[in-house]
Write a protein that holds these residues in place. Structure first.
Motif, PDB file in Angstrom:
ATOM      1  N   ASP A 257       0.834  -1.198   0.000  1.00 29.09           N
ATOM      2  CA  ASP A 257       0.000   0.000   0.000  1.00 29.09           C
ATOM      3  C   ASP A 257       0.871   1.252   0.000  1.00 29.09           C
ATOM      4  OD1 ASP A 257      -2.332  -1.543   0.096  1.00 29.09           O
ATOM      5  OD2 ASP A 257      -2.400  -1.520   2.299  1.00 29.09           O
ATOM      6  N   TYR A 258       0.235   2.408  -0.188  1.00 26.21           N
ATOM      7  CA  TYR A 258       0.937   3.683  -0.261  1.00 26.21           C
ATOM      8  C   TYR A 258       0.351   4.654   0.751  1.00 26.21           C
ATOM      9  CZ  TYR A 258       2.368   1.893  -4.853  1.00 26.21           C
ATOM     10  OH  TYR A 258       2.880   1.125  -5.871  1.00 26.21           O
ATOM     11  N   VAL A 259       1.183   5.597   1.212  1.00 28.66           N
ATOM     12  CA  VAL A 259       0.689   6.687   2.049  1.00 28.66           C
ATOM     13  C   VAL A 259       1.010   8.008   1.359  1.00 28.66           C
ATOM     14  CG1 VAL A 259       2.800   6.669   3.476  1.00 28.66           C
ATOM     15  CG2 VAL A 259       0.721   7.779   4.333  1.00 28.66           C
ATOM     16  N   HIS A 260       0.003   8.857   1.270  1.00 31.70           N
ATOM     17  CA  HIS A 260       0.163  10.202   0.706  1.00 31.70           C
ATOM     18  C   HIS A 260      -0.142  11.219   1.792  1.00 31.70           C
ATOM     19  CE1 HIS A 260      -0.120  13.780  -1.730  1.00 31.70           C
ATOM     20  NE2 HIS A 260      -1.396  13.942  -1.413  1.00 31.70           N
ATOM     21  N   PHE A 261       0.796  12.121   2.035  1.00 28.41           N
ATOM     22  CA  PHE A 261       0.596  13.209   2.982  1.00 28.41           C
ATOM     23  C   PHE A 261       0.088  14.429   2.220  1.00 28.41           C
ATOM     24  CE2 PHE A 261       3.873  10.532   4.907  1.00 28.41           C
ATOM     25  CZ  PHE A 261       3.357  10.345   6.176  1.00 28.41           C
ATOM     26  N   TYR A 262      -1.018  14.977   2.676  1.00 28.43           N
ATOM     27  CA  TYR A 262      -1.610  16.143   2.024  1.00 28.43           C
ATOM     28  C   TYR A 262      -1.649  17.320   3.003  1.00 28.43           C
ATOM     29  CZ  TYR A 262      -6.021  14.814   4.406  1.00 28.43           C
ATOM     30  OH  TYR A 262      -6.976  14.500   5.330  1.00 28.43           O
ATOM     31  N   ALA A 263      -1.850  18.511   2.463  1.00 28.53           N
ATOM     32  CA  ALA A 263      -1.972  19.716   3.281  1.00 28.53           C
ATOM     33  C   ALA A 263      -3.442  20.051   3.459  1.00 28.53           C
ATOM     34  CB  ALA A 263      -1.247  20.884   2.622  1.00 28.53           C
ATOM     35  N   ALA A 264      -3.779  20.596   4.638  1.00 32.48           N
ATOM     36  CA  ALA A 264      -5.179  20.926   4.928  1.00 32.48           C
ATOM     37  C   ALA A 264      -5.257  22.193   5.756  1.00 32.48           C
ATOM     38  CB  ALA A 264      -5.859  19.783   5.672  1.00 32.48           C
ATOM     39  N   ALA A 265      -6.137  23.087   5.358  1.00 34.89           N
ATOM     40  CA  ALA A 265      -6.379  24.320   6.112  1.00 34.89           C
ATOM     41  C   ALA A 265      -7.494  24.107   7.116  1.00 34.89           C
ATOM     42  CB  ALA A 265      -6.748  25.451   5.158  1.00 34.89           C
ATOM     43  N   VAL A 277      -1.131  18.855   8.342  1.00 34.48           N
ATOM     44  CA  VAL A 277      -0.830  17.674   7.542  1.00 34.48           C
ATOM     45  C   VAL A 277      -1.827  16.565   7.851  1.00 34.48           C
ATOM     46  CG1 VAL A 277       0.890  15.912   6.970  1.00 34.48           C
ATOM     47  CG2 VAL A 277       1.632  18.244   7.572  1.00 34.48           C
ATOM     48  N   GLY A 278      -2.456  16.030   6.817  1.00 33.81           N
ATOM     49  CA  GLY A 278      -3.255  14.822   6.925  1.00 33.81           C
ATOM     50  C   GLY A 278      -2.661  13.749   6.031  1.00 33.81           C
ATOM     51  N   TYR A 279      -3.257  12.568   6.050  1.00 32.66           N
ATOM     52  CA  TYR A 279      -2.749  11.525   5.156  1.00 32.66           C
ATOM     53  C   TYR A 279      -3.872  10.599   4.721  1.00 32.66           C
ATOM     54  CZ  TYR A 279      -2.695   8.315   9.209  1.00 32.66           C
ATOM     55  OH  TYR A 279      -3.044   7.556  10.300  1.00 32.66           O
ATOM     56  N   ILE A 280      -3.651   9.958   3.578  1.00 31.49           N
ATOM     57  CA  ILE A 280      -4.515   8.894   3.089  1.00 31.49           C
ATOM     58  C   ILE A 280      -3.656   7.680   2.781  1.00 31.49           C
ATOM     59  CG2 ILE A 280      -6.439  10.279   2.209  1.00 31.49           C
ATOM     60  CD1 ILE A 280      -5.160  10.279  -0.545  1.00 31.49           C
ATOM     61  N   ILE A 281      -4.207   6.489   3.029  1.00 33.70           N
ATOM     62  CA  ILE A 281      -3.580   5.230   2.643  1.00 33.70           C
ATOM     63  C   ILE A 281      -4.260   4.754   1.368  1.00 33.70           C
ATOM     64  CG2 ILE A 281      -3.052   2.862   3.300  1.00 33.70           C
ATOM     65  CD1 ILE A 281      -1.619   4.809   5.076  1.00 33.70           C
ATOM     66  N   LEU A 282      -3.462   4.433   0.354  1.00 33.15           N
ATOM     67  CA  LEU A 282      -3.973   4.035  -0.952  1.00 33.15           C
ATOM     68  C   LEU A 282      -3.683   2.558  -1.209  1.00 33.15           C
ATOM     69  CD1 LEU A 282      -2.721   7.146  -2.951  1.00 33.15           C
ATOM     70  CD2 LEU A 282      -4.984   6.784  -1.940  1.00 33.15           C
ATOM     71  N   ASP A 283      -4.601   1.897  -1.863  1.00 32.75           N
ATOM     72  CA  ASP A 283      -4.523   0.460  -2.102  1.00 32.75           C
ATOM     73  C   ASP A 283      -3.374   0.101  -3.043  1.00 32.75           C
ATOM     74  OD1 ASP A 283      -6.081  -2.246  -1.913  1.00 32.75           O
ATOM     75  OD2 ASP A 283      -5.663  -1.961  -4.047  1.00 32.75           O
ATOM     76  N   LYS A 284      -2.674  -0.983  -2.708  1.00 34.57           N
ATOM     77  CA  LYS A 284      -1.506  -1.394  -3.492  1.00 34.57           C
ATOM     78  C   LYS A 284      -1.860  -1.778  -4.926  1.00 34.57           C
ATOM     79  CE  LYS A 284      -1.935  -6.095  -1.602  1.00 34.57           C
ATOM     80  NZ  LYS A 284      -1.262  -7.133  -0.773  1.00 34.57           N
TER      81      LYS A 284
END
Length: 371
Positions: A257-265, A277-284
């Motif tokens: 799987d993958y983790v993407h860190f995103y920015a959030a106001a 900073v938030g994050y989402i886990i993405l399916d492999k």
């Protein structure tokens, strides 16, 4: 049969209490002659002697962002520019940012927010460029993709494409012929949220926007998508998210799987909110599928991130107080352990380490503090 949902825990450590790059740092200790932020790590190679960070710089008066800067009296180039600092991935320490006379990626344009990767023998770079060039259609054609084999030779960069993404290109790269996915955008405003697009040949410069989907443990309340599923949306004011921006290139975990860190106001942004900073886990197997999502993973804490809440006597300078913009995540030698670099207060660069583990697996070991 549905595959069981996978849940992860993330532990942050080594969050640097002072910046690794800053106008306030002494020469020889990560000094920059300009405001410096929103970094992107690039590794050493046969054509680059030292690993380091491509960084956004704001030099001189008139740094407004979004293509509105003026020509700097310091050098005649645009105030908003992309520079480079040598940095060590293991320790997170950096040398001084190179003077603009030695490296200024695109001096004839406002160049901001680099997102770099090394792939198929080239360094590839998505960055905000104004004015835009190329045949892109739309009023947000400000993301340019360029490539070079000699990244510190500004004239060696060749344009591959221009895209209506407004900001950033954060990519999961696969071999040519397979789908590589890139996350991009900012919204609500000017786009609805974060988009995702794929290409089977990065050198072609051709991308196709596709739809997001949600894993078994999520629904549109826990991770909102637009009606057409083309946009990942903020969680909402009640959960401290009113705006999103694509952050760092996703990094792959040992599970695939993958983790993407995103920015959030947060509510009150810009004047009275935070950029977090938030994050989402993405399916492999399908990186458009979001398996897990979490907000407020990192929040502005130290003076170089908060700018001392605007106090004029603050040691650190920047364009906005209360900002962490995590724009770089890179694997370290230890399994599922990543070096983070981020902008602080839109004027400084900090670092941290994150360790990721499946929930219920062996406890996450505490990682040594920042060196």
């Amino acid at each position: 049969t549905l595959e069981p949902s996978r849940a992860y825990s993330l532990l942050l450590s080594g969050h640097s209490p002072t910046p690794v790059l800053s106008l306030a740092n002494a020469k020889g200790q990560g000094h920059s002659d300009c405001l410096v932020f929103n970094p992107s790590y690039i590794p050493a190679s046969d054509t680059l002697n030292h690993s380091g960070l491509l960084v956004r710089q704001c030099c001189g008066e008139g740094c407004w962002g979004h293509g509105r800067s003026v020509h700097s009296s310091l050098s005649g180039a645009r105030s908003e520019r992309i520079g480079f600092a040598p940095c060590d991935l293991q320790t997170g320490t950096c040398g001084d940012v190179l003077p603009s006379e030695e490296f200024n990626l695109d001096p004839e344009a406002d160049a901001e927010d680099p997102r770099a990767l090394h792939y198929e023998g080239y360094y590839w770079l998505f960055y905000y460029r104004s004015p835009s060039v190329g045949g892109c259609v739309g009023d947000q054609c400000t993301v340019q993709l360029s490539r070079s084999k000699a990244p510190l030779s500004a004239s060696s960069w060749e344009r591959v494409g221009t895209y209506p993404w407004h900001r950033n290109g954060c990519c999961i790269m696969k071999p040519r012929g397979e789908r590589s996915y890139c996350i991009w955008g900012e919204g609500p405003g000017p786009l609805p949220g974060l988009g995702i697009a794929y290409t089977t040949d990065l050198s072609s410069g051709v991308f196709t926007q596709t739809r997001w989907s949600l894993g078994n443990s999520l629904d549109n309340a826990s991770s909102p998508l637009s009606v057409d599923q083309q946009w990942l949306l903020p969680l909402g004011a009640d959960r401290q998210e009113i705006k999103l921006e694509a952050g760092a290139h996703p990094v792959q975990l040992s599970t695939g799987d993958y983790v993407h860190f995103y920015a959030a106001a947060t509510p009150g942004w810009v004047a009275n909110g935070n950029y977090t900073v938030g994050y989402i886990i993405l399916d492999k197997g399908d990186p458009t599928k979001i398996l897990q999502r979490s907000a407020q993973f990192m929040v502005p804490t130290y003076d170089y991130e908060t700018l001392c809440q605007g106090r004029k006597s603050c040691t650190y300078k920047g364009e906005r107080k209360n900002v962490i913009f995590l724009s770089s995540a890179t694997a370290l030698g230890e399994r599922d352990t990543f070096r983070l670099f981020f902008g602080g207060g839109d004027g400084n660069v900090g670092t941290a380490i994150v360790r990721v583990a499946l929930s219920g697996s062996d406890p996450i070991r505490e990682i040594s503090s920042f060196v």
